[in-house]
Design a protein around this motif. Structure first.
Motif, PDB file in Angstrom:
ATOM      1  N   ASP A 199     -53.640 -50.222 -53.298  1.00 50.47           N
ATOM      2  CA  ASP A 199     -53.096 -49.789 -54.373  1.00 50.47           C
ATOM      3  C   ASP A 199     -53.415 -48.436 -54.693  1.00 50.47           C
ATOM      4  O   ASP A 199     -54.498 -47.982 -54.305  1.00 50.47           O
ATOM      5  CB  ASP A 199     -53.843 -50.368 -55.717  1.00 50.47           C
ATOM      6  N   VAL A 200     -52.557 -47.563 -55.066  1.00 46.29           N
ATOM      7  CA  VAL A 200     -52.996 -45.888 -55.343  1.00 46.29           C
ATOM      8  C   VAL A 200     -52.542 -45.660 -56.715  1.00 46.29           C
ATOM      9  O   VAL A 200     -51.582 -46.052 -57.113  1.00 46.29           O
ATOM     10  CB  VAL A 200     -51.951 -45.094 -54.221  1.00 46.29           C
ATOM     11  N   GLU A 201     -52.958 -44.776 -57.164  1.00 47.70           N
ATOM     12  CA  GLU A 201     -52.796 -44.071 -58.577  1.00 47.70           C
ATOM     13  C   GLU A 201     -51.868 -42.952 -58.240  1.00 47.70           C
ATOM     14  O   GLU A 201     -52.566 -41.873 -57.577  1.00 47.70           O
ATOM     15  CB  GLU A 201     -54.177 -43.892 -59.373  1.00 47.70           C
ATOM     16  N   LEU A 202     -50.705 -42.678 -59.112  1.00 48.61           N
ATOM     17  CA  LEU A 202     -50.087 -41.907 -58.816  1.00 48.61           C
ATOM     18  C   LEU A 202     -49.955 -40.934 -60.305  1.00 48.61           C
ATOM     19  O   LEU A 202     -49.827 -41.402 -61.217  1.00 48.61           O
ATOM     20  CB  LEU A 202     -48.528 -42.131 -58.725  1.00 48.61           C
ATOM     21  N   ASP A 203     -50.349 -39.638 -60.175  1.00 45.88           N
ATOM     22  CA  ASP A 203     -50.746 -38.496 -61.287  1.00 45.88           C
ATOM     23  C   ASP A 203     -49.283 -38.003 -61.247  1.00 45.88           C
ATOM     24  O   ASP A 203     -49.084 -36.879 -60.599  1.00 45.88           O
ATOM     25  CB  ASP A 203     -51.829 -37.764 -61.248  1.00 45.88           C
ATOM     26  N   THR A 204     -48.308 -38.059 -62.348  1.00 43.67           N
ATOM     27  CA  THR A 204     -47.165 -37.367 -62.276  1.00 43.67           C
ATOM     28  C   THR A 204     -47.145 -36.192 -63.195  1.00 43.67           C
ATOM     29  O   THR A 204     -46.273 -35.654 -63.380  1.00 43.67           O
ATOM     30  CB  THR A 204     -45.949 -38.475 -63.174  1.00 43.67           C
ATOM     31  N   THR A 205     -48.546 -35.874 -63.875  1.00 46.11           N
ATOM     32  CA  THR A 205     -48.320 -34.616 -64.667  1.00 46.11           C
ATOM     33  C   THR A 205     -48.392 -33.586 -63.836  1.00 46.11           C
ATOM     34  O   THR A 205     -48.145 -32.361 -64.411  1.00 46.11           O
ATOM     35  CB  THR A 205     -49.792 -34.648 -65.194  1.00 46.11           C
ATOM     36  N   LEU A 206     -48.536 -33.462 -62.512  1.00 45.44           N
ATOM     37  CA  LEU A 206     -48.478 -32.276 -61.554  1.00 45.44           C
ATOM     38  C   LEU A 206     -47.204 -31.909 -61.035  1.00 45.44           C
ATOM     39  O   LEU A 206     -47.206 -31.275 -60.185  1.00 45.44           O
ATOM     40  CB  LEU A 206     -49.631 -32.328 -60.786  1.00 45.44           C
ATOM     41  N   GLY A 207     -46.204 -32.869 -61.215  1.00 42.03           N
ATOM     42  CA  GLY A 207     -45.022 -32.794 -60.428  1.00 42.03           C
ATOM     43  C   GLY A 207     -44.890 -33.258 -59.209  1.00 42.03           C
ATOM     44  O   GLY A 207     -45.884 -34.075 -58.839  1.00 42.03           O
ATOM     45  N   ASP A 208     -44.115 -32.919 -58.355  1.00 39.92           N
ATOM     46  CA  ASP A 208     -43.992 -33.151 -56.950  1.00 39.92           C
ATOM     47  C   ASP A 208     -45.279 -32.965 -56.218  1.00 39.92           C
ATOM     48  O   ASP A 208     -45.801 -31.778 -56.381  1.00 39.92           O
ATOM     49  CB  ASP A 208     -42.834 -32.423 -56.392  1.00 39.92           C
ATOM     50  N   GLN A 209     -45.597 -33.841 -55.297  1.00 43.39           N
ATOM     51  CA  GLN A 209     -46.837 -33.723 -54.579  1.00 43.39           C
ATOM     52  C   GLN A 209     -46.825 -34.213 -53.177  1.00 43.39           C
ATOM     53  O   GLN A 209     -45.936 -35.338 -52.986  1.00 43.39           O
ATOM     54  CB  GLN A 209     -48.041 -34.516 -55.252  1.00 43.39           C
ATOM     55  N   GLU A 210     -47.542 -33.937 -52.501  1.00 39.35           N
ATOM     56  CA  GLU A 210     -47.595 -34.234 -51.016  1.00 39.35           C
ATOM     57  C   GLU A 210     -49.012 -34.279 -50.712  1.00 39.35           C
ATOM     58  O   GLU A 210     -49.861 -33.276 -50.703  1.00 39.35           O
ATOM     59  CB  GLU A 210     -47.085 -33.402 -49.904  1.00 39.35           C
ATOM     60  N   TYR A 211     -49.772 -35.449 -50.287  1.00 35.25           N
ATOM     61  CA  TYR A 211     -51.207 -35.733 -50.077  1.00 35.25           C
ATOM     62  C   TYR A 211     -51.549 -36.956 -49.235  1.00 35.25           C
ATOM     63  O   TYR A 211     -50.527 -37.512 -48.570  1.00 35.25           O
ATOM     64  CB  TYR A 211     -51.966 -35.539 -51.409  1.00 35.25           C
ATOM     65  N   TYR A 212     -52.756 -37.040 -48.832  1.00 33.96           N
ATOM     66  CA  TYR A 212     -53.181 -37.723 -47.689  1.00 33.96           C
ATOM     67  C   TYR A 212     -54.131 -38.907 -48.678  1.00 33.96           C
ATOM     68  O   TYR A 212     -54.840 -38.165 -49.177  1.00 33.96           O
ATOM     69  CB  TYR A 212     -53.757 -37.422 -46.593  1.00 33.96           C
ATOM     70  N   GLU A 213     -54.067 -39.967 -48.386  1.00 32.87           N
ATOM     71  CA  GLU A 213     -55.189 -41.045 -48.848  1.00 32.87           C
ATOM     72  C   GLU A 213     -55.496 -41.999 -47.961  1.00 32.87           C
ATOM     73  O   GLU A 213     -54.639 -42.543 -47.141  1.00 32.87           O
ATOM     74  CB  GLU A 213     -54.374 -41.879 -50.238  1.00 32.87           C
TER      75      GLU A 213
END
Length: 67
Positions: free
Chosen positions: A19-33
């Motif tokens: 389960d991942v939490e997506l924060d849409t306030t910052l717009g497009d994102q690319e990251y690693y978890e």
């Protein structure tokens, strides 16, 4: 659109559900978890489509090679 969304994804390394939490306030994102089961990095690429009010999420292991 809600600012935070939770999404269940499948780890591309071991197949475990994460389960991942997506924060849409910052717009497009690319990251690693990191996967909680196998600890390998999961590459997440999120695109916010404000016109159609939806979030597109691409998940991969980021170890594909192009020849």
């Amino acid at each position: 659109m809600r600012d935070h969304k939770f999404q269940r994804i499948t780890c591309p390394h071991c197949g475990n559900h994460v389960d991942v939490e997506l924060d849409t306030t910052l717009g497009d994102q690319e990251y690693y978890e990191d996967c909680a089961a196998c600890c390998n990095p999961i590459h997440l690429n999120m695109h916010i489509d404000r016109i159609y009010n939806k979030v597109e999420l691409n998940v991969d292991s980021d170890d594909e090679q192009v020849f």
